[in-house]
Design a protein around this motif. Structure first.
Motif, PDB file in Angstrom:
ATOM      1  N   MET A  55       0.560  -1.317  -0.117  1.00  8.43           N
ATOM      2  CA  MET A  55       0.025   0.289   0.461  1.00  8.43           C
ATOM      3  C   MET A  55       1.384   1.652   0.256  1.00  8.43           C
ATOM      4  SD  MET A  55      -3.437   0.745  -0.170  1.00  8.43           S
ATOM      5  CE  MET A  55      -3.869   1.802   0.488  1.00  8.43           C
ATOM      6  N   ARG A  56       2.124   0.543   0.723  1.00 11.49           N
ATOM      7  CA  ARG A  56       2.860   2.657   1.016  1.00 11.49           C
ATOM      8  C   ARG A  56       3.052   2.415  -0.625  1.00 11.49           C
ATOM      9  NH1 ARG A  56       7.725   2.478   4.966  1.00 11.49           N
ATOM     10  NH2 ARG A  56       9.258   2.494   2.774  1.00 11.49           N
ATOM     11  N   TRP A  57       3.797   1.281  -1.382  1.00 12.83           N
ATOM     12  CA  TRP A  57       4.838   1.614  -2.733  1.00 12.83           C
ATOM     13  C   TRP A  57       3.718   2.622  -3.354  1.00 12.83           C
ATOM     14  CZ3 TRP A  57       9.096   1.826  -2.892  1.00 12.83           C
ATOM     15  CH2 TRP A  57      10.188   0.625  -2.412  1.00 12.83           C
ATOM     16  N   PHE A  58       1.742   2.034  -3.098  1.00 13.08           N
ATOM     17  CA  PHE A  58       1.617   2.437  -4.506  1.00 13.08           C
ATOM     18  C   PHE A  58       1.087   3.952  -4.203  1.00 13.08           C
ATOM     19  CE2 PHE A  58      -3.176   4.231  -4.246  1.00 13.08           C
ATOM     20  CZ  PHE A  58      -3.462   3.737  -6.175  1.00 13.08           C
ATOM     21  N   TRP A  59       0.989   4.863  -2.588  1.00  7.58           N
ATOM     22  CA  TRP A  59       1.319   5.428  -2.580  1.00  7.58           C
ATOM     23  C   TRP A  59       2.713   6.911  -2.864  1.00  7.58           C
ATOM     24  CZ3 TRP A  59      -3.594   7.856  -1.496  1.00  7.58           C
ATOM     25  CH2 TRP A  59      -4.225   7.845  -0.951  1.00  7.58           C
ATOM     26  N   LEU A  60       3.571   6.185  -3.306  1.00  2.00           N
ATOM     27  CA  LEU A  60       4.572   6.699  -3.483  1.00  2.00           C
ATOM     28  C   LEU A  60       4.867   6.672  -5.418  1.00  2.00           C
ATOM     29  CD1 LEU A  60       7.146   5.126  -1.103  1.00  2.00           C
ATOM     30  CD2 LEU A  60       6.949   7.149  -0.768  1.00  2.00           C
ATOM     31  N   ILE A  61       4.440   5.684  -5.642  1.00  2.00           N
ATOM     32  CA  ILE A  61       3.969   6.003  -7.040  1.00  2.00           C
ATOM     33  C   ILE A  61       3.359   6.651  -7.531  1.00  2.00           C
ATOM     34  CG2 ILE A  61       3.734   4.619  -9.099  1.00  2.00           C
ATOM     35  CD1 ILE A  61       4.999   1.848  -8.013  1.00  2.00           C
ATOM     36  N   GLY A  62       1.857   6.861  -6.840  1.00  2.00           N
ATOM     37  CA  GLY A  62       0.929   7.678  -6.846  1.00  2.00           C
ATOM     38  C   GLY A  62       1.690   9.065  -6.744  1.00  2.00           C
ATOM     39  N   PHE A  63       2.148  10.130  -5.758  1.00  2.00           N
ATOM     40  CA  PHE A  63       3.447  10.571  -5.906  1.00  2.00           C
ATOM     41  C   PHE A  63       3.602  11.222  -6.465  1.00  2.00           C
ATOM     42  CE2 PHE A  63       6.108  13.422  -3.718  1.00  2.00           C
ATOM     43  CZ  PHE A  63       5.086  14.998  -2.912  1.00  2.00           C
ATOM     44  N   ALA A  64       4.534  10.254  -6.635  1.00  2.00           N
ATOM     45  CA  ALA A  64       5.722  10.511  -8.636  1.00  2.00           C
ATOM     46  C   ALA A  64       5.353  10.583  -9.273  1.00  2.00           C
ATOM     47  CB  ALA A  64       6.544   9.136  -7.971  1.00  2.00           C
ATOM     48  N   LEU A  65       4.000  10.161  -9.809  1.00  2.00           N
ATOM     49  CA  LEU A  65       3.506  10.567 -10.727  1.00  2.00           C
ATOM     50  C   LEU A  65       2.929  11.343 -10.438  1.00  2.00           C
ATOM     51  CD1 LEU A  65       1.397   6.879 -12.222  1.00  2.00           C
ATOM     52  CD2 LEU A  65       3.772   7.842 -13.234  1.00  2.00           C
ATOM     53  N   ALA A  66       2.267  11.902  -9.579  1.00  2.55           N
ATOM     54  CA  ALA A  66       1.550  13.607  -9.546  1.00  2.55           C
ATOM     55  C   ALA A  66       2.692  14.367 -10.132  1.00  2.55           C
ATOM     56  CB  ALA A  66       1.336  13.439  -8.504  1.00  2.55           C
ATOM     57  N   LEU A  67       3.953  14.096  -9.330  1.00  2.00           N
ATOM     58  CA  LEU A  67       5.271  15.468  -9.218  1.00  2.00           C
ATOM     59  C   LEU A  67       5.210  15.362 -11.181  1.00  2.00           C
ATOM     60  CD1 LEU A  67       6.711  15.042  -6.446  1.00  2.00           C
ATOM     61  CD2 LEU A  67       5.873  16.598  -7.063  1.00  2.00           C
ATOM     62  N   ILE A  68       5.491  14.082 -11.994  1.00  3.01           N
ATOM     63  CA  ILE A  68       5.996  14.223 -13.003  1.00  3.01           C
ATOM     64  C   ILE A  68       4.757  15.075 -13.858  1.00  3.01           C
ATOM     65  CG2 ILE A  68       6.390  11.963 -15.145  1.00  3.01           C
ATOM     66  CD1 ILE A  68       7.149  10.590 -13.080  1.00  3.01           C
ATOM     67  N   LEU A  69       3.887  14.889 -14.179  1.00  5.25           N
ATOM     68  CA  LEU A  69       1.946  14.986 -14.361  1.00  5.25           C
ATOM     69  C   LEU A  69       2.747  17.085 -14.497  1.00  5.25           C
ATOM     70  CD1 LEU A  69      -0.141  12.340 -14.158  1.00  5.25           C
ATOM     71  CD2 LEU A  69       0.739  13.297 -16.058  1.00  5.25           C
ATOM     72  N   ALA A  70       2.591  17.482 -12.932  1.00  5.93           N
ATOM     73  CA  ALA A  70       2.595  18.598 -12.567  1.00  5.93           C
ATOM     74  C   ALA A  70       4.391  19.499 -13.457  1.00  5.93           C
ATOM     75  CB  ALA A  70       2.655  18.853 -11.283  1.00  5.93           C
ATOM     76  N   GLY A  71       5.027  18.770 -13.241  1.00  5.75           N
ATOM     77  CA  GLY A  71       6.821  19.225 -13.931  1.00  5.75           C
ATOM     78  C   GLY A  71       6.347  19.415 -15.558  1.00  5.75           C
ATOM     79  N   VAL A  72       5.362  18.424 -16.544  1.00  9.84           N
ATOM     80  CA  VAL A  72       4.897  18.224 -17.367  1.00  9.84           C
ATOM     81  C   VAL A  72       4.026  19.928 -17.586  1.00  9.84           C
ATOM     82  CG1 VAL A  72       3.844  17.129 -19.406  1.00  9.84           C
ATOM     83  CG2 VAL A  72       5.703  16.134 -17.614  1.00  9.84           C
ATOM     84  N   TYR A  73       2.723  20.226 -17.117  1.00 13.06           N
ATOM     85  CA  TYR A  73       2.409  21.580 -16.736  1.00 13.06           C
ATOM     86  C   TYR A  73       2.345  22.303 -16.723  1.00 13.06           C
ATOM     87  CZ  TYR A  73      -2.287  23.015 -15.929  1.00 13.06           C
ATOM     88  OH  TYR A  73      -3.119  24.735 -15.964  1.00 13.06           O
ATOM     89  N   ALA A  74       3.276  22.431 -15.834  1.00 13.20           N
ATOM     90  CA  ALA A  74       4.562  23.552 -15.939  1.00 13.20           C
ATOM     91  C   ALA A  74       5.450  23.888 -17.173  1.00 13.20           C
ATOM     92  CB  ALA A  74       5.035  23.136 -14.450  1.00 13.20           C
ATOM     93  N   TYR A  75       5.704  22.565 -17.487  1.00  6.61           N
ATOM     94  CA  TYR A  75       7.018  23.233 -18.486  1.00  6.61           C
ATOM     95  C   TYR A  75       5.665  24.003 -20.072  1.00  6.61           C
ATOM     96  CZ  TYR A  75       9.461  21.985 -22.744  1.00  6.61           C
ATOM     97  OH  TYR A  75      10.456  22.377 -23.704  1.00  6.61           O
ATOM     98  N   LEU A  76       4.882  23.473 -19.368  1.00  3.54           N
ATOM     99  CA  LEU A  76       3.989  23.915 -21.238  1.00  3.54           C
ATOM    100  C   LEU A  76       3.225  24.421 -21.231  1.00  3.54           C
ATOM    101  CD1 LEU A  76       1.878  19.843 -22.183  1.00  3.54           C
ATOM    102  CD2 LEU A  76       4.212  21.388 -23.335  1.00  3.54           C
TER     103      LEU A  76
END
Length: 173
Positions: free
Chosen positions: A1-22
């Motif tokens: 369960m902890r890995w699920f949250w860590l992966i979800g948080f990492a994906l959210a950071l990546i998406l926020a970075g792409v959104y900011a870059y665009l």
């Protein structure tokens, strides 16, 4: 369960970075100006549903005309109504903004439309991806017009240059 949250948080950071870059977190620069000269568009007229197949096809054709060097110009459109207010029906001229109406031969099916110079408009500009910019630009124009107590006409011009900010002009009544 902890890995699920860590992966979800990492994906959210990546998406926020792409959104900011665009350019998704940037706000448009909005001002009232008077257009100095006419804007010439080479393209095709469309009157129909925003989600219509032909509407998207006209955008892709304009991109192809530019990519194949059939015309030199900037991707752009003139909207003759506000699709949100018109019940999802759009009246638009879709194509390329060109320098003049005499220096280039038009591809088959294309013709010219002109946005007259000397018009008072609300100009919104934003350095962002053409996929994100229109929503931010239109809301920026409408918010600005409301704050300044300006009435807007039903004519909008969009410009999507290869470099530099995306721009929308909205005619002031």
């Amino acid at each position: 369960m902890r890995w699920f949250w860590l992966i979800g948080f990492a994906l959210a950071l990546i998406l926020a970075g792409v959104y900011a870059y665009l350019g998704g977190f940037r706000q448009p620069e909005v001002a009232v100006i008077t257009t100095a000269k006419p804007i010439f568009l080479a393209g095709r007229y469309y009157n129909g549903p925003v989600r219509g197949d032909e509407f998207g096809t006209l955008f892709r054709q304009a991109q192809q005309v530019k990519a194949n060097n059939h015309l030199q110009g900037t991707l752009g459109n003139i909207y003759y109504n506000d699709p949100e207010a018109a019940g999802d029906t759009v009246k638009a001229f879709i194509g390329l903004i060109v320098a003049d109406t005499v220096s280039q031969n038009l591809p088959p099916g294309y013709h010219y439309s002109t946005f007259s110079g000397g018009q008072r408009v609300v100009q919104a500009r934003l350095k962002a991806s053409y996929m994100l910019a229109p929503g931010k630009l239109y809301s920026g124009i409408k918010d600005f017009a409301k704050q300044q107590k300006l009435g807007l006409g039903q004519v909008y011009v969009e410009q999507f240059p290869d470099t530099g900010p995306v721009e929308v002009l909205a005619v002031v009544k």
